[in-house]
Design an enzyme around this catalytic site. Structure first.
Site, PDB file in Angstrom:
ATOM      1  CB  THR A  19      -0.920   0.084   1.227  1.00 47.22           C
ATOM      2  OG1 THR A  19      -2.124  -1.162   1.201  1.00 47.22           O
ATOM      3  CG2 THR A  19      -1.811   1.565   1.434  1.00 47.22           C
ATOM      4  CB  THR A 125       0.426  -4.173   6.355  1.00 47.33           C
ATOM      5  OG1 THR A 125      -1.062  -4.032   5.856  1.00 47.33           O
ATOM      6  CG2 THR A 125       1.148  -2.835   6.093  1.00 47.33           C
TER       7      THR A 125
END
Length: 500
Positions: A19, A125
């Site tokens: 991201t 993540t």
């Protein structure tokens, strides 16, 4: 008047995806190319506006490219960090990453190990805790920081944690010799194989329930807990175990009412070699009056399947405290102590990939701390001196005595001082920032170099003139010291090569 020249640390940022480097599009978030130019260069905290230099980067074992670099303003520690970014040709979705992706990251670090002081890996993540755990086992005899980070929101978003996470990782990697695979998130530096993701939306997304952070970042700077930092004590070079055997390891979570045949079905998957069993509390699993589950597990262990018992709880340890856990242990299940599921799975995959290990060897290794992944009662303590450490007479006297013994070649005195050291003398330095290993590199007794390396002295620390112990040993033609330092993973830094 010329501007003051501060020293520079060199860091390679490896962009694997995630991201942090994505932009919005009509189809949703997509990876953004030109991350160094678009995401970092416009921000003063990442770019002091100095003249750009091209840095050499090994993009394959035989291909060297020169990539543009940026430099941070001087930090609290009067040091710049010069860095460049290597972007993987195909970016990984972290939810789809496999051992092949881990091997690609490890190989990139290995190819560039001699060119940089530290490494920052940008990663999604979702599987960040798995990747940081895997790399910790894949990288042996590590002498430099490898810091993985990402963000919950893109660096191009208005409200994002990306800048803090990336800048904190960059400063730590370019300033401190922390020879561990770490995960940095929300102002905290964690040991990578102790982490787990605890939130899908909070900026404080990761935790290390059974191990304190290795460092914390605040307005005052970076507070490193040097007592927790592990250092290599073997005389060996940095090395990478390329592949992990994740294809033959499964993970199963016990739940109330689980049927024994469900577990038996998993344990009979063709080719299965290992199972991570997530149990209740301190390692408990349903037994039942007929003992069928215990029998199934016992037979699987007899077939050579390694079953590791870890707790579903974030905090705590698996131990034979309760009868159900003891029953599992008697059936052949390995106690996972306070391993996270991520660390247990990647550690077992790592051990299964090593050649020559027997079933008993792997069972033993799973219960030992290889990279700090398991809490042990006694740990070595290290501390770097800093400007906030008061100078005291006993400290000065001890380091002076050690320096005199080294330069005199008196091995018994050196050994005695280190065996009774209460001042962390291996990390002390003189007025020119020479450590004990710097002094030994130009000293008359090469055996002292062996002793210092065996105690955990870092071969990568440079003195105020930017010289490593290896450079000094070469300058005085101390061939024995050069050989031992090289065998321990020492190499000349780029600036030293230019001066040689």
């Amino acid at each position: 008047m010329a501007a003051h020249q501060y020293p520079e640390g060199r860091v390679l940022i490896i962009m694997t995806g995630g991201t942090i480097c994505m932009r919005s599009s009509p189809e949703g978030l997509i990876p953004a190319s030109g991350f160094l130019k678009e995401g970092m260069a416009p921000r003063p905290s990442f770019n002091d506006g100095s003249k750009s230099e091209d840095l050499p980067v090994m993009t394959s074992p035989t291909t060297r490219e020169h990539l543009p670099s940026l430099r941070t303003p001087p930090s609290t520690y009067s040091r710049h960090v010069r860095y460049t970014l290597y972007e993987f040709p195909v970016l990984h979705d972290s939810s789809s990453i496999s051992s092949a992706g881990w091997s690609q990251i490890a190989a990139t670090i290995q190819n560039n190990y001699a060119l940089f002081d530290g490494f920052v890996v940008l990663h999604g993540t979702d599987s960040l805790a798995y990747t940081s755990s895997a790399l910790s086992f894949m990288c042996s005899h590590l002498g430099k920081p490898i810091i993985l980070t990402g963000s919950q929101a893109s660096i191009f978003a208005l409200q994002s944690d990306a800048v803090d996470n990336l800048l904190g990782s960059l400063i730590i990697a370019g300033t401190f010799t922390i020879p561990e695979v770490c995960l940095f998130f929300h102002h905290s530096l964690y040991r990578g194989n102790r982490t787990t993701k605890v939130s899908a939306s909070s900026f404080d997304a990761f935790a290390s329930p059974n191990c304190e952070p290795l460092a914390r970042v605040s307005a005052m700077g970076v507070n490193v807990n040097w007592n927790l930092i592990r250092r290599p004590t073997d005389i060996a070079k940095f090395n990478v175990q390329a592949d992990l055997d994740t294809a033959h390891v499964a993970c199963l979570r016990i739940f109330p009412g689980i049927k024994p045949e469900m577990i038996d079905g998993v344990l009979r998957v063709p080719g299965l070699r290992g199972l991570i069993l997530e149990t209740f509390g301190a390692g408990n699993a349903p037994g039942g009056e007929d003992g069928i589950l215990t029998t199934i597990i016992s037979k699987a262990c007899a077939r050579g399947i390694i079953i590791v018992n870890v707790s579903q709880c974030q905090s705590g340890t698996v131990s034979p405290l309760y009868a159900p856990a003891t029953v599992l242990g008697n059936a052949g299940v390995v106690f996972g102590h306070d391993l996270t599921t991520e660390a247990a799975l990647t550690k077992l995959s790592f051990l299964l990939a090593l050649k020559g290990l027997s079933y008993e060897d792997i069972v033993t290794q799973m219960q030992l701390s290889l990279r700090g992944e398991i809490t042990v009662m006694v740990t070595e303590q290290f501390r770097h001196p800093g400007s906030d450490v008061p100078v005291i007479t006993a400290y000065q006297t001890a380091f002076t005595a050690l320096g005199h013994a080294i330069t005199s070649g008196c091995l018994p005195v050196v050994v005695n001082l280190l065996d009774h050291d209460t001042h962390n003398l291996l990390l002390a330095a003189d007025y020119a920032d020479n450590t004990a290993l710097h002094l030994a590199a130009v000293g008359p007794n090469p055996e002292i170099v062996i002793v210092l390396l065996g105690k955990g002295a870092s071969v990568h620390v440079r003195n105020r003139a930017g010289n490593s112990p290896l450079f000094l040993a070469q300058q005085v033609k101390n061939e024995e010291a050069v050989m031992m330092l090289v065998d321990s993973g020492a190499h000349l830094h780029v600036e030293e090569m230019e001066r040689s």
